[in-house]
Each structure stands twice: as C-alpha cells, then as structure tokens.
Write a protein that holds these residues in place. Structure first.
Motif, short mmCIF file in Angstrom:
data_model
loop_
_atom_site.label_atom_id
_atom_site.label_comp_id
_atom_site.label_asym_id
_atom_site.label_seq_id
_atom_site.Cartn_x
_atom_site.Cartn_y
_atom_site.Cartn_z
N SER A 1 0.83 -1.20 0.00
CA SER A 1 0.00 0.00 0.00
C SER A 1 0.87 1.25 0.00
CB SER A 1 -0.89 0.01 1.25
OG SER A 1 -1.49 1.27 1.45
N LEU A 2 0.30 2.33 -0.47
CA LEU A 2 0.88 3.63 -0.20
C LEU A 2 0.88 3.87 1.31
CD1 LEU A 2 -0.90 5.89 -2.86
CD2 LEU A 2 1.43 4.97 -2.98
N ALA A 3 1.89 4.59 1.79
CA ALA A 3 1.91 4.98 3.19
C ALA A 3 0.98 6.18 3.40
CB ALA A 3 3.33 5.35 3.61
N TYR A 4 0.65 6.43 4.65
CA TYR A 4 -0.29 7.49 5.02
C TYR A 4 -0.02 8.81 4.28
CZ TYR A 4 -3.46 9.58 8.61
OH TYR A 4 -4.49 10.19 9.29
N PRO A 5 1.21 9.37 4.35
CA PRO A 5 1.42 10.65 3.66
C PRO A 5 1.26 10.54 2.15
CG PRO A 5 3.50 9.76 4.48
CD PRO A 5 2.41 8.94 5.09
N GLU A 6 1.53 9.37 1.60
CA GLU A 6 1.37 9.17 0.16
C GLU A 6 -0.11 9.07 -0.21
OE1 GLU A 6 5.59 6.76 -0.41
OE2 GLU A 6 3.77 5.71 0.20
N ILE A 7 -0.92 8.52 0.70
CA ILE A 7 -2.38 8.50 0.48
C ILE A 7 -2.90 9.93 0.45
CG2 ILE A 7 -4.59 7.90 1.56
CD1 ILE A 7 -3.27 5.28 2.48
N ILE A 8 -2.45 10.76 1.39
CA ILE A 8 -2.88 12.16 1.41
C ILE A 8 -2.42 12.86 0.14
CG2 ILE A 8 -2.79 14.32 2.69
CD1 ILE A 8 -4.26 11.94 4.08
N GLU A 9 -1.21 12.59 -0.28
CA GLU A 9 -0.70 13.20 -1.52
C GLU A 9 -1.53 12.75 -2.72
OE1 GLU A 9 3.45 13.29 -4.14
OE2 GLU A 9 3.44 12.43 -2.13
N ALA A 10 -1.92 11.48 -2.75
CA ALA A 10 -2.73 10.97 -3.87
C ALA A 10 -4.12 11.61 -3.88
CB ALA A 10 -2.83 9.45 -3.78
N ILE A 11 -4.66 11.92 -2.69
CA ILE A 11 -5.93 12.65 -2.65
C ILE A 11 -5.74 14.04 -3.24
CG2 ILE A 11 -7.70 13.62 -1.14
CD1 ILE A 11 -7.11 11.32 0.82
N ASP A 12 -4.62 14.69 -2.88
CA ASP A 12 -4.35 16.03 -3.39
C ASP A 12 -4.23 16.02 -4.91
OD1 ASP A 12 -3.88 18.75 -3.23
OD2 ASP A 12 -1.75 18.53 -2.77
N LYS A 13 -3.67 14.95 -5.45
CA LYS A 13 -3.52 14.83 -6.90
C LYS A 13 -4.79 14.29 -7.57
CE LYS A 13 1.49 14.04 -6.76
NZ LYS A 13 2.58 13.05 -7.02
N GLU A 14 -5.82 14.06 -6.77
CA GLU A 14 -7.12 13.57 -7.24
C GLU A 14 -7.02 12.18 -7.87
OE1 GLU A 14 -9.67 16.38 -9.15
OE2 GLU A 14 -8.71 18.09 -8.17
N GLN A 15 -6.06 11.39 -7.37
CA GLN A 15 -5.95 9.99 -7.77
C GLN A 15 -6.80 9.11 -6.84
OE1 GLN A 15 -1.73 9.68 -7.35
NE2 GLN A 15 -1.29 10.50 -9.38
N ILE A 16 -6.91 9.51 -5.58
CA ILE A 16 -7.81 8.86 -4.63
C ILE A 16 -9.01 9.78 -4.43
CG2 ILE A 16 -8.11 8.18 -2.21
CD1 ILE A 16 -5.26 7.13 -2.25
#
Length: 754
Positions: free
Chosen positions: A429-444
């Motif tokens: 999985s992506l790590a927590y900060p990477e999940i937040i970053e992916a939300i910012d990039k509108e991937q999640i």
C-alpha cells in the motif's frame, strides 16, 4: 471473584443465520433494532452484580482494570493488583475510562450529509447508510479504478476488528491502499526493528525497568506519557542511574535528577550525532562485548569506521553538550552490567528517526545489552493497540507480519483464511502521507476513516483540510459525532467504544490482553466488528468472511496466520486462557513456557536468514527547517499532561480530567527570551510558522532552553505550525521540531481561546 464469560460470541443463532443469509425480513429487523440481538447489549449469561477484568483502552502500557458491575451495568473500576503490567496502579485516564462512554456527543445513529438542506449531516437508518456506502464507493472504483478508494485505520480498535477491516477492504472490496494512524507514532520503530533484527520485535518485558543498572531514556517522558512505566522504574531496587536525553527539562528529567540521575539537554535533532559519538567513545575505550559482536551481528567493522568521524569535539559542538558529560555517559554505558535503552516519539517523529532508532540499537548490540534481564533497545509504543495494528491491520504488511510482495506469504495466508490467493494484493500500500498526496492529486477520490481523527492530528493542518475537501466521498466511523474529521464527512457510521465490545489488545511488551463488553453501546451504535460484517454483506463479499463469526472466531484465524512467524501465538488456546494467565506475551507457540514475563533474543538469534542482527548507519542530515531571523525559535511538541490523550476526543469528555490539565493553549518559553521580547508571564502571544499561526498563553519556565519553545500536541491548532516532512524509510511525520516566531498580540487582534 466472579468473572463474566470471556467468549465474544453473544449473538443468537437467529442473528448468525441472518448475517450468513443476508436476505429476508429478519435482516431488515436486525438493521432496525440491532440491540435486540446482542449487537449493542451485554452478554446474556452473567451475574447481575459481579467483577470482571479487562485491559485499559488508552495508551500502550496495557494496564489491567477490575470492572465492577451492578444490575448488569458497569458502575466503577479499580486497577487490578495482580496484573503483571500495572500491579494495582492506574493513571488518571484509566480511572476515568468508563465515564467518557456517557458523553452527550456520542454517535448514536448513522448520519448522512443532505445536499438538499445546506449540506448538513442528518440522521438516517443503517440500511440507507450501508447502501450509500456501497453505491458511492463502488461508483468511484468503477469510474477511477480500484486504487481510487483508500482507508485509514487505527491503533484504537481491537486486533480482531483490525484484521477484519484489513481483510474486507483489501481481499473483499479490492481496495489497494490503506494505512493506519500508527504511522504517526510507531512506524519508525517498526522499520528500525525490521531492518536491524529482521522482524518488528520490541525485545523487552516491563520487568526490565526494575532490573536495570543503567536506564537511558531518549525522547521519552514516561512521567507524563506512560506514568505506570515510570512507576515500574521507581520500583527498581538496584539504585539505577537514570539518564534522560531530551532538549527540554521534562517532568521525567526532573524526576531522574531527584533520583541521582542526569539530564542531557542536547540541541534538537542532534541525537544521531550523539549516539554515533557515544559509539566511537565506546570503541576507543574498548568497552565492547567482542564475543557478542562476533557471534550475533554483522557489519560492525563498517559501523566502527563510520563513527570514527564523530570525534568528541565534533559531537560536543553539534549537540551543545559538554565533552566531560559525553565521556561520562559513555563510561556509564560501557561499565554498566545491565543497560537498557528506551525511546518513544522524540526519536520516532523525526526526519531521520529510523537511523536514530538504529543508532540506539547499535549501542545495545555492541555492548551485548540484549536478551538479558534489565537490558534491551526498547521502543515504547503509543496507542493501546498499536502493536496489534503492526501485526494484524493488513495495511502496510500482510496479516501476521507477512509481506504482500512475497508469493509464499500470500499462499500461506490464503490457505489459513480459506480464500483465493488472487484476492490478496501483490503490491504494498501507499503509506499514510502518500495517500494524502494521492488525494491532493485527485488519484484517490474516496476515503474511509476508522477510529482516528486526522483533521486534528495530521501534520500541516491547513493543507490537510484543503486536501480532504477534494474527496468525492468521505466516510468516518467513530464513537463521537463531534470529532473534527466527522464534521467533514459525507457519511458517519456510529461505532461502539472500548468497554462496549470484545477482542484483544497487544501492549508495548507484546502482551496480549482481553477487552470485554461491560457496557451497552448507545442508540444504534455497533461494534466496529459488526459494522464490517454488515458492509461485507452489502458489498457482496459476505461469504468470504463466513468463518469470521465473532471476534473470538477471528482470533482463532489469526493464530493460523502467525504459525511459524516470530509472532507465533498458536499456543494460546482461547480468550479464557488469556484471561486466566493475566495476558500472554508473544511469541507463544505450542508448548511455549507459560511464564508471565518473557524477553526476546535470549539465545542471541535474530530473524534475518543468517540469524544475526545488523549494524545499520548513515550520514546524518540537517534539520529540514532551521531557524532564521524571521523564525528564530525551534518549536518542540509533546504530551501536555497525563490527563490528556492525543486529540482529546475522549479525555475532554471527562469533567475530572478537564480539571487536571490547562484549559487554554500555552507556550513554554525561557525567561531570557520573554524578557528580550518584552512578554509578560500569562500574556497572550502569537506563535507562527511558515504554515500558520496560533495564539497561546505565555508560560515562563527554565525547563525549555533559550531559542526553543514548547507547545503541547493535544490542541488542534498545534498542527497549524508543524512542518510536513517525513522520515524517508518509515514515512513517519517529523512533528517534533520546526522554526517559529513568537510575538506579543496587540489587544485589538486578540482572539478568545477556548
């Protein structure tokens, strides 16, 4: 003493049948009135007035509590005198653990944001909530792919719930990415242990507090954060030398000095230099256990060459500590017969925390202080079940400490759980900060948050709140509807709390203890376990979890996945055995010694293929945000009092606890700094970083050094200031140090501080 039944399965056969066969009128009846079928009620088989024992649900100490019942209701509690963790002691949070269950802002019914009425959260029924949950998340995955939905788990729920959540999300719902809030507190220790020892394996038992001759505490303030652990230190009859390494003169530092110990107030984030310098001094003095190094470790020669660059003068200059004090500490460690090294968030929450933790591990290895009473390189965990999360949350590692990327591990877990192996992801999985970053990039585009409050706790709050507003759908599952993250949710699922459910926690010393249902969940709130079961059925993957009938059934499954792992617990028969043994430390394979306290590595064998521990090291890196003319102070953060807990979602509900800690945000400042700035004690000041600002009351104290300030971590405003940088190996946030300014607040710009 009369004990309640420790079995977790309290559902009637009718309800079990309803969950397995998810169609028909009985299912609808279950959803309308879950309490009628035991989902929100006490076990039916019990004595009205009785006492039972269970584990506290706050920190990782894992204290035993007696829960006193009258007329089938938990009315009071007392610490358990015979429990080997706390020995009859409890901190203020433990004493108040039952009272916070009765708060007015408990989530008692599902809440759905109504776009037709100003976007407010409105009560709804479980059927509508679960249908919405399923339809919205499936629609997002259909449009954007399976990886477009993620979940954020927790160290607050029982292991069996964590395992069901992780299995449901990743095996049943096809969610690729999920992490836990243990990323905020323990990821560094996990990574350090895995790299150095071959497995995430804190080696100690709490008895080591009482059996050490020398106790070195780094970035740890147990007087406040883990009071019962400090009490265990105070029980030490060997007159130990206690050394506290911390930029701030904490409560623990003051207490250690009173016990003929000492405080080393090093410069913030110079700890890696300190430990490399100490290692070099030990090598120069030949204060080493050569036999241990030769027989049980690798890469010592390369490590010795690396630390040779850390001369006494260099270390004194970079840490700000006198050369004489550094030499005396090295001599103390080198001459000690039983030396134990302990650390917590001051090490873990750092831009280079993994290497700092390993520098501590290296000191223990080179002096042979592992596997013996009173020794160890010992990480103190944060949350009540952070250790359970590390092993069983199915987030960044596969159940039981396995690896998603290892085909043999996937086959083993699939067979143990009787599921198709192709349902187990083969990528991490992506790590927590990477999940937040992916939300910012509108991937999640969709996020499911369970029993954690990132809108308060995540680093860099201004950016975080902007980012989560980008989500198409946010679900928050929590016991309180007032939690900051729940206020941002599109759907809130009401969850039962500690004391309203069954399961197990694992504490810092790897002790598995029981949580029992001794109170009713309010309204329509359900234990997280049953929420996950309901979601599985609505999603259409309920059959995959047919064996997962109750928390105790899941515990039996978890035993299977730990077989032949370092955390093997196949020798634990059932919940009753855990209860009768006052908790059991892992590993506990079949035929294991049933002693109350056991430490790891007594035979000098580690979990790498060659059975050796590794010396791991690296050149240090400067603090990411040094002070300058505009931001001349280093901000330190940490626990404020023993009566506060994390985001205060629970502790703020207790009138007793609220009286024991300051009601307003404060900033500790050195007397010389307030004189220079013309600030009065008790005056309102602004503390600002490059990211945001807060207003606080100036508290003048010499416990902080000049050029440094301290703000407790518990207030939501604190993370307006913190710098979102991360350790490159653990991906843990560096909460502990950043650059800030402090100035007086003019009368006209003052804000009321709640």
């Amino acid at each position: 003493m009369i004990k309640l039944p420790t079995t977790a399965a309290t559902l009637t056969d009718r309800v079990r049948s309803a969950i397995r066969n998810w169609h028909g009128p009985l299912t609808r009846e279950l959803l309308r009135e879950p309490g009628r079928f035991g989902l929100g009620q006490l076990p039916a088989s019990r004595t009205p007035d009785a006492t039972t024992t269970m584990i506290c649900g706050y920190c990782s100490t894992g204290c035993g509590l007696n829960i006193h019942l009258k007329d089938n209701k938990a009315i009071n509690l007392t610490p358990t005198t015979e429990y080997p963790v706390n020995l009859g002691m409890a901190c203020p949070k433990g004493w108040e653990a039952l009272n916070v269950l009765n708060a007015d802002d408990r989530a008692t019914t599902p809440l759905l944001r109504d776009s037709a009425s100003n976007g407010k959260l409105r009560p709804t029924d479980w059927h509508t909530a679960l249908t919405t949950f399923t339809d919205r998340f499936k629609a997002i995955q259909h449009k954007h792919g399976p990886a477009s939905v993620a979940f954020l788990s927790t160290g607050q729920i029982v292991s069996e719930e964590m395992a069901l959540l992780g299995a449901l999300a990743k095996f049943g719902m096809g969610i690729v990415h999920g992490d836990g809030n243990t990323r905020q507190c323990m990821a560094t220790a996990v990574t350090a242990y895995k790299q150095s020892f071959g497995f995430d394996a804190p080696p100690y038992t709490y008895a080591d507090f009482e059996q050490s001759d020398v106790i070195v505490l780094t970035g740890a303030n147990p007087c406040i954060a883990h009071p019962i652990m400090w009490e265990r230190i105070c029980r030490n009859q060997r007159s130990p030398r206690i050394v506290v390494i911390d930029p701030r003169r904490t409560e623990t530092a003051v207490a250690a000095e009173a016990m003929a110990g000492e405080h080393l107030p090093l410069r913030p984030k110079s700890d890696l230099t300190l430990f490399y310098g100490l290692a070099n001094l030990l090598i120069e003095a030949d204060a080493l256990d050569h036999d241990y190094i030769r027989e049980h470790t690798t890469d010592f020669d390369a490590f010795a060459k690396h630390v040779a660059d850390y001369s006494l003068d260099r270390v004194a200059n970079e840490t700000g500590l006198p050369a004489q004090q550094l030499r005396a500490l090295a001599e103390l460690i080198g001459s000690g017969k039983r030396v134990s090294f302990w650390w917590t968030m001051g090490v873990n929450q750092s831009h280079e925390g993994t290497r700092v933790a390993q520098a501590i591990i290296n000191l223990a290895l080179m002096t042979g202080n592992l596997g013996k009473p009173g020794t160890g390189a010992n990480s103190i965990t944060g949350q009540c079940n952070a250790m359970g999360s590390r092993l069983f949350s199915n987030t960044t590692s596969l159940l039981g400490g396995h690896a998603f990327t290892n085909a043999e591990h996937r086959e083993k877990v699939a067979m143990a759980l009787d599921i198709p192996v192709d349902r187990i992801p083969s990528e991490d999985s992506l790590a927590y900060p990477e999940i937040i970053e992916a939300i910012d990039k509108e991937q999640i585009k969709g996020l499911w948050v369970i029993a954690t409050n990132p809108a308060h706790s995540w680093i860099g709050q201004r950016d975080f709140k902007r980012i989560i507003d980008k989500l198409d759908f946010l679900v928050v599952q929590d016991m309180y509807r007032s939690a900051e993250t729940a206020q941002h949710a599109d759907l809130v699922l009401p969850a039962a709390a500690w004391g309203e459910k069954d399961g197990t926690f694992i504490n810092s010393e790897r002790r598995i203890g029981l949580v029992k249902k001794v109170a009713e969940a309010p309204g329509q709130a359900l234990a997280d376990f049953w929420i996950f079961k309901l979601i599985a059925q609505y999603w259409g993957c309920g059959e995959m979890f047919a064996q997962w009938e109750s928390p105790e059934h899941v515990f039996q499954l978890l035993k299977r996945v730990t077989a032949d792992q370092p955390c093997d617990i196949t020798g634990i028969a059932d919940y009753r055995m855990i209860d009768e043994c006052n908790g059991i430390q892992w590993p506990f394979a079949k035929g294991a010694d049933l002693s109350s306290e056991r430490r790891l590595f007594e035979d000098g064998r580690f979990y790498h293929a060659d059975s050796r521990a590794r010396f791991i090291f690296e050149r240090g890196r400067p603090m990411p945000e040094p002070v300058n003319e505009a931001y001349p102070f280093v901000l330190l953060t940490g626990r404020g009092s023993s009566s506060q807990w994390h985001t205060q979602t629970r502790t703020s509900k207790s009138s007793v606890l609220r009286k024991l800690y300051p009601q307003r945000v404060y900033v500790e400042m050195h007397p010389a700094d307030v004189r220079r700035l013309g600030i009065e004690a008790g005056e309102q000041v602004s503390v600002a970083s490059r990211r945001g600002a807060l207003q606080a009351i100036a508290f003048v104290t010499p416990t902080v050094q000049r050029g440094q300030v301290f703000v407790p971590m518990h207030d939501a405003q604190t993370n307006r200031l913190t710098d979102p940088v991360f350790d490159p190996y653990s991906r843990q946030p560096a909460y502990k140090a950043c650059a800030v300014s402090v100035r007086r607040v003019a009368h006209w710009e003052r804000q009321a501080i709640e």
